[in-house]
Design a protein around this motif. Structure first.
Motif, PDB file in Angstrom:
ATOM      1  N   ASN A  43     -76.501   6.347  29.998  1.00  0.00           N
ATOM      2  CA  ASN A  43     -77.385   7.169  29.168  1.00  0.00           C
ATOM      3  C   ASN A  43     -78.836   7.203  29.631  1.00  0.00           C
ATOM      4  O   ASN A  43     -79.631   7.968  29.081  1.00  0.00           O
ATOM      5  CB  ASN A  43     -77.331   6.677  27.718  1.00  0.00           C
ATOM      6  CG  ASN A  43     -75.948   6.832  27.132  1.00  0.00           C
ATOM      7  OD1 ASN A  43     -75.388   7.930  27.150  1.00  0.00           O
ATOM      8  ND2 ASN A  43     -75.381   5.755  26.638  1.00  0.00           N
ATOM      9  N   HIS A  44     -79.184   6.368  30.600  1.00  0.00           N
ATOM     10  CA  HIS A  44     -80.568   6.275  31.050  1.00  0.00           C
ATOM     11  C   HIS A  44     -80.596   6.000  32.546  1.00  0.00           C
ATOM     12  O   HIS A  44     -79.662   5.435  33.101  1.00  0.00           O
ATOM     13  CB  HIS A  44     -81.296   5.130  30.312  1.00  0.00           C
ATOM     14  CG  HIS A  44     -81.263   5.273  28.832  1.00  0.00           C
ATOM     15  ND1 HIS A  44     -82.113   6.105  28.145  1.00  0.00           N
ATOM     16  CD2 HIS A  44     -80.472   4.691  27.894  1.00  0.00           C
ATOM     17  CE1 HIS A  44     -81.854   6.024  26.850  1.00  0.00           C
ATOM     18  NE2 HIS A  44     -80.861   5.182  26.673  1.00  0.00           N
ATOM     19  N   PRO A  45     -81.707   6.358  33.214  1.00  0.00           N
ATOM     20  CA  PRO A  45     -81.811   6.084  34.651  1.00  0.00           C
ATOM     21  C   PRO A  45     -81.883   4.581  34.919  1.00  0.00           C
ATOM     22  O   PRO A  45     -82.347   3.808  34.072  1.00  0.00           O
ATOM     23  CB  PRO A  45     -83.109   6.781  35.066  1.00  0.00           C
ATOM     24  CG  PRO A  45     -83.857   7.049  33.818  1.00  0.00           C
ATOM     25  CD  PRO A  45     -82.875   7.058  32.696  1.00  0.00           C
ATOM     26  N   PHE A  46     -81.428   4.199  36.122  1.00  0.00           N
ATOM     27  CA  PHE A  46     -81.437   2.789  36.485  1.00  0.00           C
ATOM     28  C   PHE A  46     -81.560   2.633  37.991  1.00  0.00           C
ATOM     29  O   PHE A  46     -81.332   3.576  38.745  1.00  0.00           O
ATOM     30  CB  PHE A  46     -80.181   2.077  35.979  1.00  0.00           C
ATOM     31  CG  PHE A  46     -78.917   2.477  36.683  1.00  0.00           C
ATOM     32  CD1 PHE A  46     -78.455   1.735  37.775  1.00  0.00           C
ATOM     33  CD2 PHE A  46     -78.183   3.579  36.278  1.00  0.00           C
ATOM     34  CE1 PHE A  46     -77.288   2.097  38.437  1.00  0.00           C
ATOM     35  CE2 PHE A  46     -77.024   3.954  36.923  1.00  0.00           C
ATOM     36  CZ  PHE A  46     -76.565   3.209  38.010  1.00  0.00           C
ATOM     37  N   PHE A  47     -81.933   1.427  38.395  1.00  0.00           N
ATOM     38  CA  PHE A  47     -81.967   1.057  39.804  1.00  0.00           C
ATOM     39  C   PHE A  47     -81.693  -0.434  39.888  1.00  0.00           C
ATOM     40  O   PHE A  47     -81.864  -1.167  38.908  1.00  0.00           O
ATOM     41  CB  PHE A  47     -83.313   1.424  40.449  1.00  0.00           C
ATOM     42  CG  PHE A  47     -84.509   0.776  39.807  1.00  0.00           C
ATOM     43  CD1 PHE A  47     -85.032  -0.411  40.299  1.00  0.00           C
ATOM     44  CD2 PHE A  47     -85.126   1.355  38.702  1.00  0.00           C
ATOM     45  CE1 PHE A  47     -86.126  -1.012  39.714  1.00  0.00           C
ATOM     46  CE2 PHE A  47     -86.227   0.763  38.103  1.00  0.00           C
ATOM     47  CZ  PHE A  47     -86.737  -0.421  38.622  1.00  0.00           C
ATOM     48  N   SER A  48     -81.241  -0.877  41.049  1.00  0.00           N
ATOM     49  CA  SER A  48     -80.942  -2.301  41.238  1.00  0.00           C
ATOM     50  C   SER A  48     -82.215  -3.090  41.484  1.00  0.00           C
ATOM     51  O   SER A  48     -82.543  -4.014  40.752  1.00  0.00           O
ATOM     52  CB  SER A  48     -79.972  -2.500  42.394  1.00  0.00           C
ATOM     53  OG  SER A  48     -78.734  -1.908  42.088  1.00  0.00           O
ATOM     54  N   PHE A  49     -82.920  -2.746  42.558  1.00  0.00           N
ATOM     55  CA  PHE A  49     -84.169  -3.388  42.930  1.00  0.00           C
ATOM     56  C   PHE A  49     -85.094  -2.308  43.464  1.00  0.00           C
ATOM     57  O   PHE A  49     -84.640  -1.248  43.890  1.00  0.00           O
ATOM     58  CB  PHE A  49     -83.941  -4.452  44.016  1.00  0.00           C
ATOM     59  CG  PHE A  49     -83.064  -5.585  43.560  1.00  0.00           C
ATOM     60  CD1 PHE A  49     -83.569  -6.610  42.783  1.00  0.00           C
ATOM     61  CD2 PHE A  49     -81.727  -5.620  43.919  1.00  0.00           C
ATOM     62  CE1 PHE A  49     -82.757  -7.647  42.356  1.00  0.00           C
ATOM     63  CE2 PHE A  49     -80.897  -6.654  43.503  1.00  0.00           C
ATOM     64  CZ  PHE A  49     -81.427  -7.665  42.716  1.00  0.00           C
ATOM     65  N   SER A  50     -86.391  -2.584  43.466  1.00  0.00           N
ATOM     66  CA  SER A  50     -87.339  -1.622  44.010  1.00  0.00           C
ATOM     67  C   SER A  50     -88.544  -2.350  44.593  1.00  0.00           C
ATOM     68  O   SER A  50     -89.076  -3.274  43.963  1.00  0.00           O
ATOM     69  CB  SER A  50     -87.816  -0.657  42.921  1.00  0.00           C
ATOM     70  OG  SER A  50     -88.831   0.195  43.419  1.00  0.00           O
ATOM     71  N   GLU A  51     -88.943  -1.918  45.765  1.00  0.00           N
ATOM     72  CA  GLU A  51     -90.182  -2.441  46.345  1.00  0.00           C
ATOM     73  C   GLU A  51     -91.391  -1.893  45.596  1.00  0.00           C
ATOM     74  O   GLU A  51     -92.502  -2.380  45.771  1.00  0.00           O
ATOM     75  CB  GLU A  51     -90.268  -2.076  47.824  1.00  0.00           C
ATOM     76  CG  GLU A  51     -89.230  -2.798  48.664  1.00  0.00           C
ATOM     77  CD  GLU A  51     -89.311  -2.430  50.137  1.00  0.00           C
ATOM     78  OE1 GLU A  51     -90.282  -1.770  50.556  1.00  0.00           O
ATOM     79  OE2 GLU A  51     -88.380  -2.817  50.862  1.00  0.00           O
ATOM     80  N   LYS A  52     -91.169  -0.909  44.746  1.00  0.00           N
ATOM     81  CA  LYS A  52     -92.246  -0.285  43.984  1.00  0.00           C
ATOM     82  C   LYS A  52     -92.206  -0.708  42.521  1.00  0.00           C
ATOM     83  O   LYS A  52     -92.619   0.039  41.644  1.00  0.00           O
ATOM     84  CB  LYS A  52     -92.132   1.237  44.098  1.00  0.00           C
ATOM     85  CG  LYS A  52     -92.269   1.742  45.517  1.00  0.00           C
ATOM     86  CD  LYS A  52     -92.076   3.233  45.574  1.00  0.00           C
ATOM     87  CE  LYS A  52     -92.170   3.701  47.023  1.00  0.00           C
ATOM     88  NZ  LYS A  52     -91.971   5.134  47.138  1.00  0.00           N
ATOM     89  N   ILE A  53     -91.728  -1.922  42.259  1.00  0.00           N
ATOM     90  CA  ILE A  53     -91.604  -2.379  40.873  1.00  0.00           C
ATOM     91  C   ILE A  53     -92.949  -2.363  40.152  1.00  0.00           C
ATOM     92  O   ILE A  53     -93.020  -2.063  38.963  1.00  0.00           O
ATOM     93  CB  ILE A  53     -90.913  -3.765  40.784  1.00  0.00           C
ATOM     94  CG1 ILE A  53     -90.514  -4.097  39.330  1.00  0.00           C
ATOM     95  CG2 ILE A  53     -91.795  -4.869  41.365  1.00  0.00           C
ATOM     96  CD1 ILE A  53     -89.372  -3.298  38.798  1.00  0.00           C
ATOM     97  N   ASP A  54     -94.034  -2.635  40.876  1.00  0.00           N
ATOM     98  CA  ASP A  54     -95.356  -2.614  40.245  1.00  0.00           C
ATOM     99  C   ASP A  54     -95.689  -1.225  39.696  1.00  0.00           C
ATOM    100  O   ASP A  54     -96.343  -1.114  38.667  1.00  0.00           O
ATOM    101  CB  ASP A  54     -96.442  -3.060  41.227  1.00  0.00           C
ATOM    102  CG  ASP A  54     -96.421  -4.561  41.463  1.00  0.00           C
ATOM    103  OD1 ASP A  54     -95.747  -5.292  40.703  1.00  0.00           O
ATOM    104  OD2 ASP A  54     -97.093  -5.008  42.418  1.00  0.00           O
ATOM    105  N   GLN A  55     -95.220  -0.175  40.365  1.00  0.00           N
ATOM    106  CA  GLN A  55     -95.444   1.176  39.862  1.00  0.00           C
ATOM    107  C   GLN A  55     -94.682   1.407  38.560  1.00  0.00           C
ATOM    108  O   GLN A  55     -95.176   2.059  37.642  1.00  0.00           O
ATOM    109  CB  GLN A  55     -95.062   2.214  40.906  1.00  0.00           C
ATOM    110  CG  GLN A  55     -95.995   2.208  42.097  1.00  0.00           C
ATOM    111  CD  GLN A  55     -95.559   3.169  43.192  1.00  0.00           C
ATOM    112  OE1 GLN A  55     -94.555   3.878  43.066  1.00  0.00           O
ATOM    113  NE2 GLN A  55     -96.313   3.193  44.281  1.00  0.00           N
TER     114      GLN A  55
END
Length: 151
Positions: A43-55
């Protein structure tokens, strides 16, 4: 209200699934960071990991996070509104201690029972959380003096 849910590096499928299935008002939009979780939100967007987590942190109004010390302290330094949910699925329960400390001292809201999350999301909008002041910890000089003096 933009809400990021982050679990750090350890899966927390029960939290992700609960929030993904929660019926929300239209002004609440979730994005999930799920690590290597088996449950994939529908029901919502997701991601596993991101180098842009601070954003993601910066663009979110509220962050629901596990009780990992690194995540919590980073978010407190950024002055973000956080709801801490300790991951009791882990083999150790150290997350309960840090979550209790943060909640009891007014730095964040702490939720143990998922059924309290919706109320916490309503409450976080108007609550005055205390700012966390980072204190640098550098004992290098003290250690060197001790080592040189032999005491």
């Amino acid at each position: 209200m933009k809400i990021l849910v982050t679990v750090g590096t350890t899966r927390f499928d029960s939290l992700i699934k609960y929030l993904d299935e929660l019926v929300l008002p239209s002004d609440m939009a979730f994005t999930f960071q799920i690590a290597d979780g088996a449950y994939k939100p529908v029901n919502h967007p997701f991601f596993s990991f991101s180098e842009k987590i601070d954003q993601y942190y910066q663009s979110s109004d509220v962050i629901i996070c596990h009780a990992g010390a690194g995540t919590i302290y980073k978010l407190l330094e950024l002055r973000k509104r956080i709801i801490i949910v300790p991951n009791t699925e882990r083999t150790d329960n150290h997350q309960l201690d840090i979550a209790a400390f943060m909640g009891n001292n007014g730095y964040a809201l702490t939720v143990i029972d998922f059924d309290e999350l919706f109320n916490a999301l309503q409450q976080i909008k108007g609550i005055d959380l205390l700012p966390f002041e980072k204190h640098d910890f550098d004992k290098t000089g003290e250690i060197l003096r001790f080592s040189v003096s032999g005491n």
